[in-house]
Scaffold this motif. Structure first.
Motif, PDB file in Angstrom:
ATOM      1  N   ARG A 201       0.872  -1.474   0.102  1.00  0.00           N
ATOM      2  CA  ARG A 201      -0.131   0.158  -0.063  1.00  0.00           C
ATOM      3  C   ARG A 201       1.056   1.254  -0.040  1.00  0.00           C
ATOM      4  O   ARG A 201       1.688   1.377   0.649  1.00  0.00           O
TER       5      ARG A 201
ATOM      6  N   SER B  84      -7.190   7.203   2.772  1.00  0.00           N
ATOM      7  CA  SER B  84      -6.908   5.942   3.598  1.00  0.00           C
ATOM      8  C   SER B  84      -8.071   5.610   4.448  1.00  0.00           C
ATOM      9  O   SER B  84      -8.466   4.421   4.624  1.00  0.00           O
ATOM     10  N   VAL B  85      -8.978   6.716   4.716  1.00  0.00           N
ATOM     11  CA  VAL B  85      -9.985   6.452   5.673  1.00  0.00           C
ATOM     12  C   VAL B  85     -11.197   6.070   4.643  1.00  0.00           C
ATOM     13  O   VAL B  85     -12.026   5.141   5.049  1.00  0.00           O
TER      14      VAL B  85
ATOM     15  N   TRP C 184     -11.007   4.194   2.242  1.00  0.00           N
ATOM     16  CA  TRP C 184     -10.486   2.747   1.731  1.00  0.00           C
ATOM     17  C   TRP C 184     -10.782   2.043   2.878  1.00  0.00           C
ATOM     18  O   TRP C 184     -11.474   0.888   2.574  1.00  0.00           O
TER      19      TRP C 184
ATOM     20  N   THR D 254      -3.552  -1.044   4.781  1.00  0.00           N
ATOM     21  CA  THR D 254      -4.118   0.046   5.226  1.00  0.00           C
ATOM     22  C   THR D 254      -5.291  -0.193   6.010  1.00  0.00           C
ATOM     23  O   THR D 254      -6.056   0.044   7.102  1.00  0.00           O
ATOM     24  N   GLU D 255      -6.273  -1.255   5.343  1.00  0.00           N
ATOM     25  CA  GLU D 255      -7.633  -1.468   5.734  1.00  0.00           C
ATOM     26  C   GLU D 255      -7.628  -2.323   7.152  1.00  0.00           C
ATOM     27  O   GLU D 255      -8.629  -2.562   7.757  1.00  0.00           O
ATOM     28  N   LYS D 256      -6.524  -2.883   7.524  1.00  0.00           N
ATOM     29  CA  LYS D 256      -6.476  -3.582   8.626  1.00  0.00           C
ATOM     30  C   LYS D 256      -5.754  -2.826   9.751  1.00  0.00           C
ATOM     31  O   LYS D 256      -5.831  -3.421  10.991  1.00  0.00           O
TER      32      LYS D 256
END
Lengths: 419, 254
Positions: free
Chosen positions: B132, B215-216, B218, B249-251
C-alpha cells in the motif's frame, strides 16, 4: 466535495454493490503504453480479502442505488426502505484514480440501479469509462455492468472502454425470475449477452485485415445467479450455467448464495444462513466442467439432481463410477488422471511429464502434490500395495469421510439433511 | 565433501564449474553463513569467479527454457540454505542429462526447485497485492516492506509498468535496500532511517494532505464490502496471513 458526504455515499453505494459476487480482474490485456496509470495483470490480483473471506480486487460500487425496478431479491428495490445516494461521474473517477495509485485496487467495477431509463443509466456509466480512459490515461481494469434494455450503440461503445462486461441472470430459471421479479425476463439478459460476443468476433475478424483494431471487451463477459432464493435443483442451476457457457462463450458464471434481505414470504426468511456449502459445491462443479473435462450430465442428471453435501462432486462421480478405477498412474491417459479424486490439474501435468523418466512410486506422487490418502483408493502405481479386496464405492466413501476434516461437517446446521 | 560459497549467485554457479573441473564425487553445497566444520568431512571454499559463473549460466541457458531459468532464479532468491544445495545438485543433474531432464518431477532436486519457485512467486504476488503506497508531501508514493524472500528484483517491472506516471519507492526494511522509480528508470537505493523516521508509517507531517482522506475512504470501503452474515474468519486469515496485516491500510485501527 465534502469529506463526510463522500464517505456516506461510498458506504451506501459500496454496501449496495456487495451482493454482486463477481470479483475477478483477470483476462485484461491493456498495456500501459501511453505512460499513464495502470497496466493489466493477466491473471488478476486480489488486493485484499474481506472478513467473509471474499476477495477484493476492484472498487465495486453502484453509481446510484435509486432504482425504478422492484426485484424482490435486490437490496436496492424500489419498495425497500434504505438510504439512497448517487455519485457524480467525477467522484467515481477521482476515487478510482486515487485508490489505484495507492495499490488498493486492480480497477473499477461499476454497476448501477436504473434511474429514469436504461439508456440514461448506461450513458452515465459510459461517461465514467470514457473519462478514465481518455482524460486520465487510465489503463487499469474496468468491469462494467450492461444495463438490460440499453441500446446496442451504447453497449458497443462501452465495449471499447471496458475490459469485462457482465449482466446478471439473477435466477437460474425463467420461472424463478418471474416469481421474484415479474418485470424482468431472461430474454432481456440474453439479448445483450449475445450482442457482445458477436462484436468480439467482428473485431477479431477485422484484426486480420486491419492492423490497429481497438480492443473490445478483452476480458469477455460474465454473469451471476442467485442461489437458494427460489427452489431450483442443482441440476437446473448447472444446466443453465452450462448452456450460457456454451452459447455465449462466457468467461465466468458466478453463484451467489442468497443472503436474506427481505421478509417477503416467497423467499427464505430473514436470519436464514446463506447456503455457503451449496455455493461451494456449485463452484466445484463449475471447475470440473471448465478445467477437468467433465460434462455436466456426468455430474448431475435425473438420477442425481442435487450435489452430495458430504463429499465433493469429483469424489462423488468417482464413487458412482468405480468401473473406471483403479487407474494406472504410469499408463493412463491425461484426461483420466485428471478425473482421479485427490489429483489436481498441476499434479496431473507433472505426473504425465515425470513418468517418461521412469515408473512413479508413492513417495514421488506425494512430493508432486497428490493428496495420496484420497487418491490411493483410485490408483495403482509402481509400488502400490497388493489389494485382496475390491472395495465398494460406499465403503471408500466411508473411509475418506472417516479421515476428512471438512469444516462443514461440524458446523453443518442450515443444510439439507439427507438421512 | 562440502563446498562452501559466499551465497552470491555467481558464487553458486562457480561452485558448479569447480565441481565439473574436479569431479570430486558427492558434494554438498553450503553458504559460509551456515557452514560448520565437521571432523570427518573435507571442505573446499569456492572462490567466486564471474567468468566461470558466466560460462555456467550460458550453459544453463542452452539447456533450459525461460520458465525454468526463472524457477532457478526464484529458488536462489528464496535465500533458504537448503535451496542452495538443491540448485547446485539440480544444475549438475541438468548438465549430465539430455535436454528436457527438468520435467522429471520424480527427481528430488527438480521437485524441490519447483516448490521453492512456487513459494517465491507466491510471495512476489503477495507483494504486488498487499503493498500500500502512501503519498508523501514531496510527491513520492512510498511503502516499506518486509518480504519473506528477496522478491524486490521480481516485482520491479510490474510496478514500473503500472505506475509509470508517479514516482514511487518500495523499501525492503529487512534487507535494507529499496527501489526508486524516478519516472524513467528504477534504481536501487538505500535510505538512512536514523533521524527518528518511522520507516513503516511515516508521520502525518511527511504525508500529503489528502493521504488521510483516501486511507479513511479505503477503510470505509473495506468495511462496507463485507457481508456480515457470511463471516468466515478462517478463510480471511488463510488469504491474508496475519504477518501481512502490518502493510494493509484497511487492517490498521483508527
Amino acid at each position: 466535495m465534502s469529506f463526510d458526504r463522500i464517505r456516506e455515499k461510498l458506504n451506501i453505494l459500496a454496501d449496495a454493490a456487495k451482493y454482486d459476487v463477481s470479483c475477478s480482474s483477470s483476462g485484461g490485456t491493456r498495456k500501459n503504453d501511453n505512460k499513464g496509470l495502470g497496466d493489466s495483470h493477466s491473471s488478476g490480483i486480489c488486493h485484499t480479502y474481506t472478513e467473509d473471506g471474499r476477495c477484493v480486487s476492484l472498487l465495486k460500487i453502484l453509481l446510484t442505488n435509486h432504482c425504478i425496478y422492484d426485484c424482490l431479491f435486490c437490496v436496492s428495490r424500489k419498495s425497500n426502505d434504505v438510504k439512497r445516494a448517487a455519485f457524480t461521474v467525477d467522484e467515481v473517477v477521482e476515487l478510482t484514480m486515487n485508490f489505484y495509485r495507492r495499490n488498493y485496487i486492480e480497477g473499477l467495477f461499476l454497476s448501477s440501479g436504473i434511474f429514469k431509463n436504461a439508456d440514461f443509466t448506461m450513458e452515465r456509466l459510459l461517461l465514467v469509462c470514457k473519462k478514465l480512459r481518455l482524460e486520465q490515461n487510465y489503463n487499469g481494469y474496468i468491469h462494467l455492468k450492461t444495463i438490460p434494455g440499453a441500446s446496442d450503440e451504447l453497449i458497443k461503445e462501452a465495449g471499447l472502454y471496458a475490459d469485462r462486461m457482465s449482466i446478471n441472470l439473477e435466477m437460474p430459471t425463467e420461472a424463478g425470475l418471474k416469481l421474484l421479479a415479474p418485470e424482468k425476463s431472461h430474454a432481456d439478459v440474453i439479448k445483450p449477452l449475445a450482442f457482445v460476443p458477436q462484436n468480439i468476433t467482428q473485431f477479431a475478424a477485422d484484426k486480420k485485415l486491419i492492423k490497429h483494431v481497438p480492443k473490445f471487451v478483452p476480458a469477455g463477459q460474465s454473469t451471476q445467479m442467485v442461489i437458494g432464493a427460489t427452489p431450483e435443483t442443482d441440476k437446473d442451476i448447472m444446466y443453465t450455467a452450462n448452456a450460457f457457457y456454451k452459447n455465449f462463450s462466457l468467461k465466468r458464471v458466478y453463484y451467489s448464495g442468497y443472503v436474506p434481505i427481505s421478509n417477503d414470504t416467497r423467499m427464505p426468511i430473514l436470519g436464514t444462513q446463506p447456503p455457503l456449502l451449496r455455493e461451494n459445491r456449485l463452484y466445484q462443479t463449475d471447475w470440473l466442467m471448465r478445467f477437468y473435462g467433465f460434462k455436466v450430465q456426468e455430474i448431475l442428471n435425473d438420477a442425481n439432481p442435487n450435489l452430495d453435501v458430504d463429499i465433493d462432486p469429483k469424489l462423488s462421480w468417482a464413487i458412482r463410477n468405480m468401473q473406471h478405477f483403479p487407474v494406472d498412474i504410469n499408463k493412463a491417459d491425461y484426461r483420466m488422471i485428471l478425473r482421479i479424486p485427490g489429483i489436481g490439474v498441476m499434479s496431473a501435468q507433472k505426473i504425465v511429464q515425470a513418468r517418461k523418466f521412469g515408473k512413479l512410486r508413492i513417495d514421488q506422487l506425494k512430493k508432486i502434490g497428490v493428496a495420496y490418502n484420497r487418491a490411493k483408493h483410485f490408483i495403482t502405481c509402481a509400488d502400490s500395495p497388493y489389494q485382496l479386496k475390491d472395495y465398494q464405492g460406499t465403503q471408500i466413501k466411508a473411509f475418506i469421510l472417516a479421515e476428512s476434516q471438512s469444516k462443514y461437517l461440524k458446523t453443518d446446521s442450515n443444510q439439507m439433511i439427507l438421512f | 565433501m562440502t563446498y562452501i560459497f559466499d551465497s552470491s549467485l555467481p558464487g553458486l554457479l562457480t561452485a558448479v564449474f569447480e565441481w565439473f573441473e574436479r569431479k570430486p564425487g558427492k558434494v554438498v553445497l553450503k553458504s559460509t553463513e551456515i557452514f560448520q566444520p565437521e571432523a570427518f568431512s573435507e571442505s573446499f571454499t569456492v572462490a567466486t569467479n564471474s567468468e566461470k559463473a558466466d560460462r555456467v549460466w550460458a550453459g544453463l541457458q542452452k539447456k533450459l527454457k525461460k520458465d525454468w531459468l526463472r524457477k532457478f532464479y526464484c529458488s536462489y532468491l528464496s535465500e533458504i540454505p537448503e535451496a542452495y544445495n538443491h540448485l547446485f545438485q539440480f544444475t549438475i543433474y541438468i548438465f549430465q542429462n539430455s535436454t528436457g531432464a527438468e520435467t522429471n518431477y520424480g527427481n528430488e532436486h527438480v521437485i524441490a526447485l519447483a516448490k521453492y519457485a512456487k513459494s517465491v512467486e507466491r510471495e512476489k504476488h503477495r507483494m504486488e497485492a498487499f503493498i500500500r503506497f502512501q503519498h508523501t508531501a514531496d510527491g513520492i508514493f512510498y511503502t516499506g516492506v518486509n518480504p519473506d524472500f528477496n522478491v524486490l528484483p521480481l516485482i520491479s517491472n510490474h510496478f514500473k509498468n503500472r505506475y509509470a506516471d508517479q514516482q514511487w519507492i518500495i523499501y525492503d526494511l529487512k534487507r535494507k535496500y529499496g527501489l526508486h522509480y524516478n519516472l524513467n528508470t528504477v534504481e536501487e537505493i538505500t535510505i538512512d532511517f536514523t533521524n527518528g523516521v518511522n520507516s513503516k508509517n511515516p508521520s502525518a507531517i511527511l504525508l500529503d494532505e489528502k493521504e488521510e482522506l483516501y486511507s479513511v475512504l479505503w477503510k470505509d470501503y473495506f468495511k462496507s464490502a463485507n457481508i456480515v452474515a457470511r463471516k468466515n474468519t478462517k478463510l480471511h486469515v488463510q488469504h491474508v496471513p496475519k504477518r501481512y496485516w502490518k502493510y494493509l491500510t484497511e487492517k490498521q485501527l483508527s
